[in-house]
Design a protein around this motif. Structure first.
Motif, PDB file in Angstrom:
ATOM      1  N   UNK A   1      39.539  32.641  39.789  1.00 51.79           N
ATOM      2  CA  UNK A   1      38.868  33.217  40.956  1.00 51.79           C
ATOM      3  C   UNK A   1      37.928  32.199  41.605  1.00 51.79           C
ATOM      4  N   UNK A   2      37.286  31.353  40.804  1.00 45.53           N
ATOM      5  CA  UNK A   2      36.371  30.345  41.346  1.00 45.53           C
ATOM      6  C   UNK A   2      37.120  29.340  42.211  1.00 45.53           C
TER       7      UNK A   2
ATOM      8  N   UNK B   1      34.060  33.838  44.398  1.00 43.62           N
ATOM      9  CA  UNK B   1      33.119  33.257  43.462  1.00 43.62           C
ATOM     10  C   UNK B   1      32.200  34.316  42.834  1.00 43.62           C
ATOM     11  N   UNK B   2      31.909  35.378  43.550  1.00 43.44           N
ATOM     12  CA  UNK B   2      31.100  36.457  42.958  1.00 43.44           C
ATOM     13  C   UNK B   2      31.869  37.115  41.812  1.00 43.44           C
ATOM     14  N   UNK B   3      33.165  37.303  42.006  1.00 43.68           N
ATOM     15  CA  UNK B   3      34.002  37.859  40.933  1.00 43.68           C
ATOM     16  C   UNK B   3      34.051  36.895  39.760  1.00 43.68           C
ATOM     17  N   UNK B   4      34.088  35.584  40.062  1.00 39.89           N
ATOM     18  CA  UNK B   4      34.118  34.581  39.003  1.00 39.89           C
ATOM     19  C   UNK B   4      32.845  34.669  38.163  1.00 39.89           C
ATOM     20  N   UNK B   5      31.685  34.802  38.839  1.00 44.21           N
ATOM     21  CA  UNK B   5      30.415  34.923  38.119  1.00 44.21           C
ATOM     22  C   UNK B   5      30.435  36.148  37.208  1.00 44.21           C
ATOM     23  N   UNK B   6      30.939  37.241  37.746  1.00 48.24           N
ATOM     24  CA  UNK B   6      31.028  38.484  36.958  1.00 48.24           C
ATOM     25  C   UNK B   6      31.886  38.279  35.713  1.00 48.24           C
ATOM     26  N   UNK B   7      33.012  37.591  35.854  1.00 48.50           N
ATOM     27  CA  UNK B   7      33.905  37.364  34.717  1.00 48.50           C
ATOM     28  C   UNK B   7      33.298  36.389  33.711  1.00 48.50           C
TER      29      UNK B   7
END
Length: 842
Positions: free
Chosen positions: A773-774, A783-789
């Motif tokens: 996702x990043x 990138x927000x989804x990447x941070x969450x993961x």
């Protein structure tokens, strides 16, 4: 790539003596599970059958309950005695008082034209004066005085039975009064030998007494099966094995004597008859008996010293009974005269009593109350004594379980070697397997270990017999049939049929059967999934004393599956199971202390519980204790000790322990580094059907560790484990697709696999999905989804996830720049072993 070995709480959803060698094709003893055809004649009879197998403190009499239940079927189904006039005493019911009361009640029920029957199957001993025999009750301890106190005297029994109005009295005592066990040793120290002359025959002309052996001999099992010989043979004679239509006392006596003389090896057992030989016992059921000549020929030359397999003598397993709930501790005096402070202390002790503390702790609490509040001293001390007695019972149970575990390890090591030999016939393998399972219990785990060595079709006849006995109303036969069908022990695996067998077993009152059907409902195996119904069955079985059901019930409360989540109740049920001598319960309780689930985290307590479970035979307990020693959690760090525990459990069939053992060899922890040995250990686990073993074997092929590099083979292994439900295998297979190693590159397939792994709780899968996702690789950049993961992966223990999340905070990608947060995450990742994070952490 490899994530650090984790330890999932596998207990959350749980499933599962004398044997002479008889050649293939030889005659076998019938198991008597199916009642003989009805002949009638018992309309005015009354009967008592006492079969004591699991003595509380003295050695068990294997097969006693099976014989007793077969006699019960004979009386109720074959002879036609009304069920209200037949008393069956087994287990904890077979005390001296219960046998005495049952004899008196039956004596009053038998009619003038009827027969009064009394059958006893268990230990016998000489009375203290050597002038009478004792029928040893279930609660007798291994002391001469206790045997005298907790037994029924033969003379007292004959007197009670003689009070009847019945026209005939028939007594079968499958016990000897020498006080010796089957191996010839004394039942208890200090027993005086019986004076044979004092054991005169009954004066009552209506009475006939058949006894298993002479006063200087000891009774035992049939050769080749685990059934007390005398009561088995006498019942067989009544079913028709003598070939005579009308059976008399002399026929029974001679048949049993001839059969024992022909087939026993290494000891003498001579039945005795007191009363007239021509005394009638009734019409035979016309059943054809086994060929004694064939059995005699088959056992010829096979004395005790020549046996191929013999189950160890197992210690008795005491049952720990928790004190019942308290009532009315405070009294009923006028409230104006009550000492409020004292009553507060009483209330505190009462609440503590209801909680999940150990028995010894509860006893100590009541002792404290006795000192602090004199008005409650009598009640408090009485309650303390109850908990102290319970604590002693727990200790005795643990000791017996440890001894049984040691015996199992010895017996299983020998039997496994025999089962692996091609020169051993399927008939022998089946016989030996049955003898081991009968001795240790038809537990799912035990049968699963045996199954790979048993040829398909070899248990077909045995299963048919269990199913027939189940239809006739024998709960244990239903349960055993379910075990055989569920794992495919020498038959075709049939989970739906297993469900039906266990359902009937439960309906017939088997707590183990109720637990087994509960597991199937919980998982939706062989039946529709219904976790609420499963929990109700766990509760029923737990209340009936089945510890595995208590563990499953606790796990359901812990996870909130099928019932509202309640961590405190989970601890309560796990402790109940552990206290009752269940090593599985102790492992479960250890886990909640290690994780701090419903209790304060206490790794020292967790390690102690794992050790207790390991000592009692739990391979999972040994494996978990090994992990504690490897990491120095709750016990001193001792990697060689960890290796020893992993090897012990792995050698006995615990595949998770094999994974841990392989890891230690691969990394050189507590043992010399040996990647080839690690590969072989992983291969063994994979071949045994352990999914994580296939994943780790795939890693070795992927990287060429201990084996020639073979990335296509690695991808195949990852696919196998992923399809079977191993989330780490899915994550590893995703890496193969992402980078095109051993398989065609496909970022779309990689994303799918990372997502599957992450959804199953795999930290690496979440971290790798975050990278996708990043970078917008195979998915839309987010990138927000990447941070969450990354956060999810970090929380689950992924050093890569923590490091990647730190990078996001340092660079302000998907989140606001936060250097302090980034440093915190780098330090966390560094502590997990990520060297790149260590370089960035100040």
């Amino acid at each position: 790539m490899r994530s650090v070995i984790g330890r999932l709480p596998a207990w959350l959803i749980l499933l599962p003596l004398l044997a002479l060698r008889v050649p293939a094709g030889a005659e076998e003893w019938p198991d008597l599970a199916t009642p003989a055809e009805a002949v009638g004649g018992g309309e005015e009879d009354a009967a008592v059958v006492a079969g004591i197998e699991g003595y509380a403190f003295v050695p068990q009499v294997a097969g006693a309950e099976a014989n007793a239940k077969a006699w019960y079927d004979y009386f109720t189904r074959t002879r036609g005695i009304p069920v209200g006039r037949v008393k069956l005493l087994t287990g904890v019911d077979a005390t001296a008082d219960e046998m005495r009361d049952a004899a008196k009640a039956a004596a009053s029920l038998a009619g003038p034209k009827g027969t009064l029957w009394f059958v006893f199957i268990g230990h016998g001993a000489p009375a203290q004066d050597g002038k009478d025999g004792l029928l040893v009750a279930v609660d007798a301890q291994q002391k001469a005085k206790s045997l005298q106190r907790n037994s029924l005297r033969r003379g007292e029994l004959l007197k009670a039975l003689g009070e009847t109005k019945a026209g005939a009295i028939r007594i079968v005592l499958d016990a000897c009064f020498s006080g010796k066990r089957e191996d010839g040793s004394s039942l208890a120290p200090g027993l005086q030998p019986l004076v044979a002359a004092s054991m005169s025959g009954p004066a009552d002309p209506r009475m006939v007494v058949l006894t298993a052996a002479k006063a200087d001999q000891f009774a035992g099992a049939l050769p080749g099966t685990q059934r007390p010989a005398f009561s088995y043979l006498v019942l067989g004679a009544l079913r028709g094995w003598t070939g005579k239509a009308q059976v008399r006392a002399g026929d029974l006596w001679r048949y049993a004597g001839d059969a024992l003389s022909a087939t026993l090896r290494g000891r003498n057992q001579t039945p005795e008859l007191s009363g007239p030989e021509d005394a009638a016992f009734g019409r035979a059921a016309g059943e054809k008996g086994p060929d004694l000549a064939s059995l005699a020929k088959a056992t010829a030359g096979a004395g005790a010293s020549d046996e191929m397999f013999k189950v160890s003598s197992l210690p008795a397993l005491p049952k720990a009974q928790a004190p019942s709930a308290m009532k009315g501790m405070a009294g009923a005096e006028d409230f104006r005269n009550i000492d409020v402070e004292g009553l507060k202390l009483l209330n505190e002790a009462t609440l503590f009593d209801k909680g999940g503390a150990e028995a010894a702790g509860k006893a100590s609490k009541w002792r404290e109350l006795a000192k602090a509040a004199p008005q409650f001293v009598a009640k408090a001390e009485a309650r303390a004594k109850e908990w102290e007695q319970y604590s002693g019972q727990i200790a005795a149970t643990e000791k017996a379980m440890t001894a049984r575990a040691e015996a199992w390890a010895k017996d299983w090591e020998k039997l496994r070697a025999l089962l692996a030999l091609e020169v051993v016939s399927d008939t022998d393998k089946k016989r030996w397997a049955i003898s081991l399972l009968d001795a240790y219990g038809w537990e799912h785990s035990n049968a699963t270990m045996i199954a790979p060595f048993i040829g398909q079709g070899s248990f077909t006849d045995y299963l048919a017999g269990r199913v027939q006995a189940c239809k006739a109303g024998t709960a244990e036969a239903c349960r055993v049939a379910g075990v055989i069908l569920d794992i495919g022990l020498g038959v075709k695996k049939d989970e739906a049929n297993a469900v039906e067998q266990w359902r009937r077993s439960c309906d017939l009152g088997s707590p183990k059967g109720c637990n087994s059907i509960g597991v199937m409902l919980f998982n939706g195996t062989g039946t529709l999934k219904d976790q609420g119904a499963a929990v109700r069955l766990y509760a029923k079985a737990c209340s009936m004393g089945e510890p595995r059901a208590c563990v499953n019930l606790g796990a359901s409360y812990a996870a909130g599956t099928g019932v509202s989540e309640d961590k405190a109740k989970a601890v309560e049920f796990h402790r109940k199971a552990c206290d009752s001598g269940s090593p599985v319960g102790c492992v479960a309780l250890g886990w909640v202390f290690e994780a701090g689930e419903g209790v304060a985290m206490d790794k020292t307590k967790a390690a102690a519980l794992y050790k207790k479970a390991c000592d009692m035979g739990s391979l999972r307990g040994c494996r978990n204790l090994g992990v504690m020693h490897d990491n120095g959690h709750g016990v001193p760090e001792d990697k060689p000790k960890a290796v020893s525990l992993f090897r012990k459990a792995c050698d006995a069939g615990e595949d998770d322990a094999c994974i841990s053992l392989g890891w230690m060899h691969e990394r050189g922890r507590g043992v010399a580094k040996d990647e080839a040995a690690a590969t072989n250990i992983y291969r063994k686990a994979c071949e045994n059907g352990h999914n994580r073993g296939c994943t780790y074997l795939g890693v070795m092929y992927d990287n060429g560790l201990g084996v020639a590099q073979d990335q296509p083979r690695a991808a195949t292994l990852f696919r196998k484990s992923c399809d079977a439900g191993d989330s780490e295998g899915c994550a590893d297979l995703g890496l193969m697709y992402e980078h095109g190693r051993g398989i065609g590159a496909s970022v779309t397939e990689a994303v799918t696999l990372y997502r599957k792994a992450c959804d199953q709780g795999n930290a690496q899968g979440c971290s790798f999905l975050g990278v996708m996702h990043d970078n917008g690789k195979g998915v839309t950049e987010d990138k927000a989804k990447a941070v969450e993961l990354f956060q999810k992966a970090c929380d689950k223990g992924s050093a890569h996830g923590c490091y990647s999340q730190g990078l996001m905070y340092e660079g302000g990608r998907g989140v606001t720049v936060d250097a302090a947060k980034a440093r915190e995450l780098y330090r966390k990742a560094c502590g997990m072993g990520n060297q790149d994070a260590c370089k960035r952490a100040p």
